[in-house]
Design an enzyme around this catalytic site. Sequence first.
Site, PDB file in Angstrom:
ATOM      1  N   PHE A   1     -15.730   2.672   6.867  1.00  9.44           N
ATOM      2  CA  PHE A   1     -14.369   3.088   6.525  1.00  9.44           C
ATOM      3  C   PHE A   1     -14.067   3.031   5.027  1.00  9.44           C
ATOM      4  O   PHE A   1     -12.985   3.441   4.596  1.00  9.44           O
ATOM      5  CB  PHE A   1     -13.335   2.235   7.280  1.00  9.44           C
ATOM      6  CG  PHE A   1     -13.451   0.762   7.000  1.00  9.44           C
ATOM      7  CD1 PHE A   1     -12.890   0.187   5.859  1.00  9.44           C
ATOM      8  CD2 PHE A   1     -14.117  -0.065   7.895  1.00  9.44           C
ATOM      9  CE1 PHE A   1     -12.987  -1.172   5.612  1.00  9.44           C
ATOM     10  CE2 PHE A   1     -14.229  -1.432   7.654  1.00  9.44           C
ATOM     11  CZ  PHE A   1     -13.659  -1.981   6.503  1.00  9.44           C
TER      12      PHE A   1
ATOM     13  N   ASN B   1      -1.600  -0.209   7.516  1.00  6.82           N
ATOM     14  CA  ASN B   1      -1.053  -1.552   7.732  1.00  6.82           C
ATOM     15  C   ASN B   1      -0.242  -2.078   6.547  1.00  6.82           C
ATOM     16  O   ASN B   1      -0.007  -3.260   6.422  1.00  6.82           O
ATOM     17  CB  ASN B   1      -2.144  -2.533   8.174  1.00  6.82           C
ATOM     18  CG  ASN B   1      -3.182  -2.801   7.113  1.00  6.82           C
ATOM     19  OD1 ASN B   1      -3.057  -2.373   5.966  1.00  6.82           O
ATOM     20  ND2 ASN B   1      -4.217  -3.524   7.489  1.00  6.82           N
TER      21      ASN B   1
ATOM     22  N   THR C   1      -4.854  -8.063  10.363  1.00  2.00           N
ATOM     23  CA  THR C   1      -5.213  -6.768   9.772  1.00  2.00           C
ATOM     24  C   THR C   1      -4.853  -5.628  10.717  1.00  2.00           C
ATOM     25  O   THR C   1      -4.334  -4.599  10.294  1.00  2.00           O
ATOM     26  CB  THR C   1      -6.719  -6.741   9.436  1.00  2.00           C
ATOM     27  OG1 THR C   1      -7.000  -7.801   8.518  1.00  2.00           O
ATOM     28  CG2 THR C   1      -7.114  -5.416   8.813  1.00  2.00           C
TER      29      THR C   1
ATOM     30  N   HIS D   1      -1.681  -5.539   1.479  1.00  2.00           N
ATOM     31  CA  HIS D   1      -2.922  -6.288   1.260  1.00  2.00           C
ATOM     32  C   HIS D   1      -2.543  -7.662   0.735  1.00  2.00           C
ATOM     33  O   HIS D   1      -1.635  -7.793  -0.083  1.00  2.00           O
ATOM     34  CB  HIS D   1      -3.806  -5.594   0.222  1.00  2.00           C
ATOM     35  CG  HIS D   1      -4.906  -6.470  -0.281  1.00  2.00           C
ATOM     36  ND1 HIS D   1      -6.108  -6.598   0.383  1.00  2.00           N
ATOM     37  CD2 HIS D   1      -4.968  -7.303  -1.355  1.00  2.00           C
ATOM     38  CE1 HIS D   1      -6.870  -7.461  -0.281  1.00  2.00           C
ATOM     39  NE2 HIS D   1      -6.200  -7.899  -1.335  1.00  2.00           N
TER      40      HIS D   1
ATOM     41  N   ARG E   1      -0.999 -14.936   3.992  1.00  2.00           N
ATOM     42  CA  ARG E   1      -1.769 -14.243   5.039  1.00  2.00           C
ATOM     43  C   ARG E   1      -1.076 -14.369   6.404  1.00  2.00           C
ATOM     44  O   ARG E   1      -1.058 -13.423   7.186  1.00  2.00           O
ATOM     45  CB  ARG E   1      -3.191 -14.801   5.125  1.00  2.00           C
ATOM     46  CG  ARG E   1      -4.039 -14.557   3.897  1.00  2.00           C
ATOM     47  CD  ARG E   1      -4.501 -13.157   3.767  1.00  2.00           C
ATOM     48  NE  ARG E   1      -5.458 -12.825   4.818  1.00  2.00           N
ATOM     49  CZ  ARG E   1      -6.135 -11.697   4.878  1.00  2.00           C
ATOM     50  NH1 ARG E   1      -5.963 -10.767   3.966  1.00  2.00           N
ATOM     51  NH2 ARG E   1      -6.987 -11.469   5.848  1.00  2.00           N
TER      52      ARG E   1
ATOM     53  N   LYS F   1       0.831  -1.205   0.000  1.00  2.00           N
ATOM     54  CA  LYS F   1       0.000   0.000   0.000  1.00  2.00           C
ATOM     55  C   LYS F   1       0.873   1.267   0.000  1.00  2.00           C
ATOM     56  O   LYS F   1       2.082   1.188   0.222  1.00  2.00           O
ATOM     57  CB  LYS F   1      -0.922  -0.029   1.222  1.00  2.00           C
ATOM     58  CG  LYS F   1      -1.893  -1.206   1.214  1.00  2.00           C
ATOM     59  CD  LYS F   1      -2.716  -1.230   2.486  1.00  2.00           C
ATOM     60  CE  LYS F   1      -3.685  -2.395   2.508  1.00  2.00           C
ATOM     61  NZ  LYS F   1      -4.515  -2.386   3.730  1.00  2.00           N
TER      62      LYS F   1
ATOM     63  N   ARG G   1       3.307  -7.113   9.269  1.00  2.00           N
ATOM     64  CA  ARG G   1       2.624  -6.064  10.037  1.00  2.00           C
ATOM     65  C   ARG G   1       3.134  -5.985  11.473  1.00  2.00           C
ATOM     66  O   ARG G   1       3.222  -4.902  12.046  1.00  2.00           O
ATOM     67  CB  ARG G   1       1.115  -6.285  10.001  1.00  2.00           C
ATOM     68  CG  ARG G   1       0.525  -6.026   8.618  1.00  2.00           C
ATOM     69  CD  ARG G   1      -0.946  -6.332   8.577  1.00  2.00           C
ATOM     70  NE  ARG G   1      -1.529  -6.041   7.279  1.00  2.00           N
ATOM     71  CZ  ARG G   1      -2.507  -6.754   6.735  1.00  2.00           C
ATOM     72  NH1 ARG G   1      -3.026  -7.796   7.385  1.00  2.00           N
ATOM     73  NH2 ARG G   1      -2.992  -6.431   5.550  1.00  2.00           N
TER      74      ARG G   1
END
Length: 154
Positions: A61, A116, A95, A119, A89, A13, A106
């Site tokens: 959000f 964070n 998350t 994705h 993942r 991101k 993360r």
Amino acid sequence: MAANKERTFIAIKPDGVQRGLMGDIIKRFEQKGFRLVAMKFQQASQDLLRQHYIDLKDRPFYPGLVEYMSSGPVLAMVWEGLNVVKTGRVMLGETNPADSKPGTIRGDFCIQVGRNIIHGSDSVESANKEIALWFKDEELVENKSCAYEWVYEN
């Protein structure tokens, strides 16, 4: 490995890009033994992001997420390997970075859920949809690494 070989969509991101974490994140996937199939550095349009996050459109959000994701460039990638969706993942962490264990992306690099940095597809079905949304078929490269046989048993 062919029976369980799958692909996943991973996107670094804008906050991960701006913080210079692209190399560290790519390195983790490579060191795990996954194969990079496609990579694209782009400024994602809000239309693309609205399609990508369509499942979240009714969440409060959602508008802020689309705005944030379009605030800077994104590094979109496709990775391939045995159970890459599930393992990817786990590598990302939760998350909410506060719930992520040290050693996860993360857990090591993030503080707040709204920033964070990465994705990852949450299922094979989502991965297929996301890959098709971000990449054309001809952008996916078939390339068997010489390290393949050192990562996977026959």
